[in-house]
Write an enzyme that holds these catalytic residues in place. Structure first.
Site, short mmCIF file in Angstrom:
data_model
loop_
_atom_site.label_atom_id
_atom_site.label_comp_id
_atom_site.label_asym_id
_atom_site.label_seq_id
_atom_site.Cartn_x
_atom_site.Cartn_y
_atom_site.Cartn_z
N ARG A 262 15.99 1.37 -19.54
CA ARG A 262 15.34 0.55 -18.52
C ARG A 262 14.02 1.15 -18.06
NH1 ARG A 262 14.00 -3.85 -18.30
NH2 ARG A 262 16.05 -4.27 -19.18
N LYS B 250 -5.83 -0.28 -6.13
CA LYS B 250 -4.90 -1.38 -5.87
C LYS B 250 -3.80 -1.36 -6.94
CE LYS B 250 -8.52 -4.13 -3.68
NZ LYS B 250 -9.39 -5.32 -3.76
N LYS C 200 -16.90 3.20 2.56
CA LYS C 200 -16.89 1.74 2.59
C LYS C 200 -17.27 1.25 3.98
CE LYS C 200 -14.27 -0.41 -0.19
NZ LYS C 200 -13.16 -1.13 -0.83
N GLU D 151 -20.82 2.07 -0.19
CA GLU D 151 -20.80 0.61 -0.30
C GLU D 151 -21.98 -0.01 0.45
OE1 GLU D 151 -17.06 -1.84 0.22
OE2 GLU D 151 -18.13 -2.41 2.03
N ASP E 60 -21.06 -4.74 -2.93
CA ASP E 60 -19.84 -5.47 -2.62
C ASP E 60 -20.13 -6.93 -2.26
OD1 ASP E 60 -16.97 -5.52 -2.17
OD2 ASP E 60 -17.45 -5.76 -0.06
#
Length: 285
Positions: free
Chosen positions: A102, A137, A169, A202, A224
């Site tokens: 698995r 992410k 950011k 950013e 961005d």
């Protein structure tokens, strides 16, 4: 990115935790009906199409579960596969094969999906100088596998985590009191800590690009949610003073046009957070 030794340590942790989670105090289904002395052989069967990934990881899993298991690899990581292909055979203790099954399948199904999606994005950039980057992410706990899959698919890794690169950011900038202050505080911090980390900043608009360019030591500017026209203008203003990266909702329909704006990189969270697992099976032979 982190060192190879650090990366391997992450893989070791993933394997140990996954086996702990899945096996616990024993695979009682196998223990109940399969003699400890039983030997068997199984094949990794492809029931889909795309790019296979996770073969090398499967080797590590099988070795962790039982160093006596032997693999015959027919298709390496990064190979194009289709329905009916056999990627490898594994032979040895039947109980050990079932104990590892698995984890091997879960990892390879997801890694193959990510590698396939990454290669799709890479193919859309063919003929340009732009490279595709992943992001943070990722699925908690298995980031190393997902970033590994991106490289198998032909993409490049962004920073691995919060500790191996500086990325200023919008929230960092706002909390620090502005772009210039954020950059200067970062440079001071790195000097005080004796660290050498690349700095990415950013920009939300062209005015912020201009302000970033007033500071030295920025490795890359992240554009961005820029539209095409502003991206082209930003690339022109930045020139060769630092690298450029586009991000923000870029997909298969828009990625080529952004690349043609001249950016060095395009980052996409979709490489890791929006994939459907490849259909694979481990079948006894």
């Amino acid at each position: 990115m982190i060192s190879e030794a650090q990366f391997q340590h992450e893989l070791d942790l993933i394997i140990a935790n996954a086996v702990r989670e899945d096996v616990g105090d024993g695979d009682h289904s196998s223990l109940a009906c399969i003699p400890a002395s039983a030997q068997g052989k199984a094949k990794l069967l492809v029931k889909d199409e795309g790019i296979i990934a996770g073969v090398a990881f499967a080797q590590q899993v099988f070795h962790y579960v039982d160093p006596q298991l032997k693999m015959e690899i027919l298709m390496e990581d990064g190979s194009s596969v289709k329905y009916g292909d056999v990627v490898f055979y594994v032979e040895g203790s039947s109980q050990s094969i079932l104990k590892a099954e698995r984890l091997v399948l879960n990892a390879m199904q997801r890694m193959s999906a990510i590698a396939t999606k990454t290669q799709d994005f890479v193919s859309l950039l063919d003929g340009t100088d732009t490279k595709i980057l992943d992001t943070r992410k990722t699925t908690p706990g298995i980031r190393a596998l997902e970033k590994w899959a991106v490289t198998i698919g032909g993409g490049e890794n962004h920073r691995f985590a919060l500790y191996d690169m500086i990325m200023l950011k919008d929230n960092h900038i706002d909390f620090a009191g502005g772009i210039t202050k954020a950059i200067q505080k970062t440079k001071d911090y790195l000097k005080e800590q004796g660290k050498e980390l690349k700095i990415i900043v950013e920009a939300r608009n062209l005015d912020e690009v201009d302000e970033i360019l007033q500071s030295d030591g920025v490795y890359r500017i992240l554009l961005d949610n820029f539209d095409y026209d502003d991206t082209r203008e930003a690339v022109k203003r930045i020139g060769d003073r630092c690298l450029t990266e586009s991000s923000g909702g870029i997909n298969e329909e828009t990625i080529r046009t952004y690349a043609e704006c001249g950016v060095n990189y395009i980052s996409s969270g979709a490489l890791t957070h929006s994939v459907y697992n490849m259909d694979l099976s481990l079948k006894a032979v």
